[in-house]
Design a protein around this motif. Sequence first.
Motif, PDB file in Angstrom:
ATOM      1  N   SER A  28       0.829  -1.209   0.000  1.00  0.00           N
ATOM      2  CA  SER A  28       0.000   0.000   0.000  1.00  0.00           C
ATOM      3  C   SER A  28       0.860   1.254   0.000  1.00  0.00           C
ATOM      4  N   ALA A  29       1.921   1.256   0.774  1.00  0.00           N
ATOM      5  CA  ALA A  29       2.816   2.416   0.825  1.00  0.00           C
ATOM      6  C   ALA A  29       3.485   2.647  -0.527  1.00  0.00           C
ATOM      7  N   VAL A  30       3.894   1.579  -1.197  1.00  0.00           N
ATOM      8  CA  VAL A  30       4.522   1.715  -2.514  1.00  0.00           C
ATOM      9  C   VAL A  30       3.531   2.279  -3.519  1.00  0.00           C
ATOM     10  N   VAL A  31       2.300   1.792  -3.508  1.00  0.00           N
ATOM     11  CA  VAL A  31       1.281   2.288  -4.436  1.00  0.00           C
ATOM     12  C   VAL A  31       0.977   3.757  -4.161  1.00  0.00           C
ATOM     13  N   ILE A  32       0.843   4.131  -2.917  1.00  0.00           N
ATOM     14  CA  ILE A  32       0.555   5.525  -2.568  1.00  0.00           C
ATOM     15  C   ILE A  32       1.698   6.436  -3.005  1.00  0.00           C
ATOM     16  N   LEU A  33       2.936   6.020  -2.777  1.00  0.00           N
ATOM     17  CA  LEU A  33       4.078   6.828  -3.203  1.00  0.00           C
ATOM     18  C   LEU A  33       4.129   6.952  -4.722  1.00  0.00           C
ATOM     19  N   ALA A  34       3.831   5.886  -5.429  1.00  0.00           N
ATOM     20  CA  ALA A  34       3.820   5.938  -6.895  1.00  0.00           C
ATOM     21  C   ALA A  34       2.753   6.914  -7.386  1.00  0.00           C
ATOM     22  N   ILE A  35       1.591   6.888  -6.773  1.00  0.00           N
ATOM     23  CA  ILE A  35       0.523   7.823  -7.154  1.00  0.00           C
ATOM     24  C   ILE A  35       0.951   9.261  -6.895  1.00  0.00           C
ATOM     25  N   LEU A  36       1.581   9.500  -5.752  1.00  0.00           N
ATOM     26  CA  LEU A  36       2.038  10.855  -5.436  1.00  0.00           C
ATOM     27  C   LEU A  36       3.094  11.335  -6.430  1.00  0.00           C
ATOM     28  N   LEU A  38       3.448  10.302  -9.564  1.00  0.00           N
ATOM     29  CA  LEU A  38       2.766  10.552 -10.838  1.00  0.00           C
ATOM     30  C   LEU A  38       1.984  11.858 -10.796  1.00  0.00           C
ATOM     31  N   LEU A  39       1.336  12.148  -9.697  1.00  0.00           N
ATOM     32  CA  LEU A  39       0.617  13.400  -9.566  1.00  0.00           C
ATOM     33  C   LEU A  39       1.579  14.589  -9.633  1.00  0.00           C
ATOM     34  N   ALA A  40       2.737  14.459  -8.993  1.00  0.00           N
ATOM     35  CA  ALA A  40       3.709  15.550  -9.020  1.00  0.00           C
ATOM     36  C   ALA A  40       4.252  15.775 -10.426  1.00  0.00           C
ATOM     37  N   ILE A  41       4.411  14.711 -11.195  1.00  0.00           N
ATOM     38  CA  ILE A  41       4.957  14.846 -12.551  1.00  0.00           C
ATOM     39  C   ILE A  41       3.914  15.398 -13.512  1.00  0.00           C
ATOM     40  N   PHE A  42       2.710  14.822 -13.513  1.00  0.00           N
ATOM     41  CA  PHE A  42       1.719  15.165 -14.542  1.00  0.00           C
ATOM     42  C   PHE A  42       0.741  16.264 -14.139  1.00  0.00           C
ATOM     43  N   ALA A  43       0.601  16.522 -12.869  1.00  0.00           N
ATOM     44  CA  ALA A  43      -0.351  17.557 -12.444  1.00  0.00           C
ATOM     45  C   ALA A  43       0.365  18.803 -11.922  1.00  0.00           C
TER      46      ALA A  43
END
Length: 44
Positions: A28-36, A38-43
Motif C-alpha cells: 500500500s505504501a509503494v502504491v501511494i508513493l507511486a501515485i504521489l 505521478l501526480l507531481a509529474i503530470f499535475a
Amino acid sequence: MAEHEHGSMNYEPQQKTFDGFMTFVTRSAVVILAILVLLAIFAG
C-alpha cells in the motif's frame, strides 16, 4: 486453573496474520508513493 508452561503457545497463526499485514502495508505504501510521484509529474 491449568498450569501454563512458558514458550508452549502455538503462535503460527498470529505470525501468519502479522506477515500478511506487513505485506499489505508495504504494498500500500509503494502504491501511494507511486501515485504521489505521478501526480507531481503530470499535475504539477
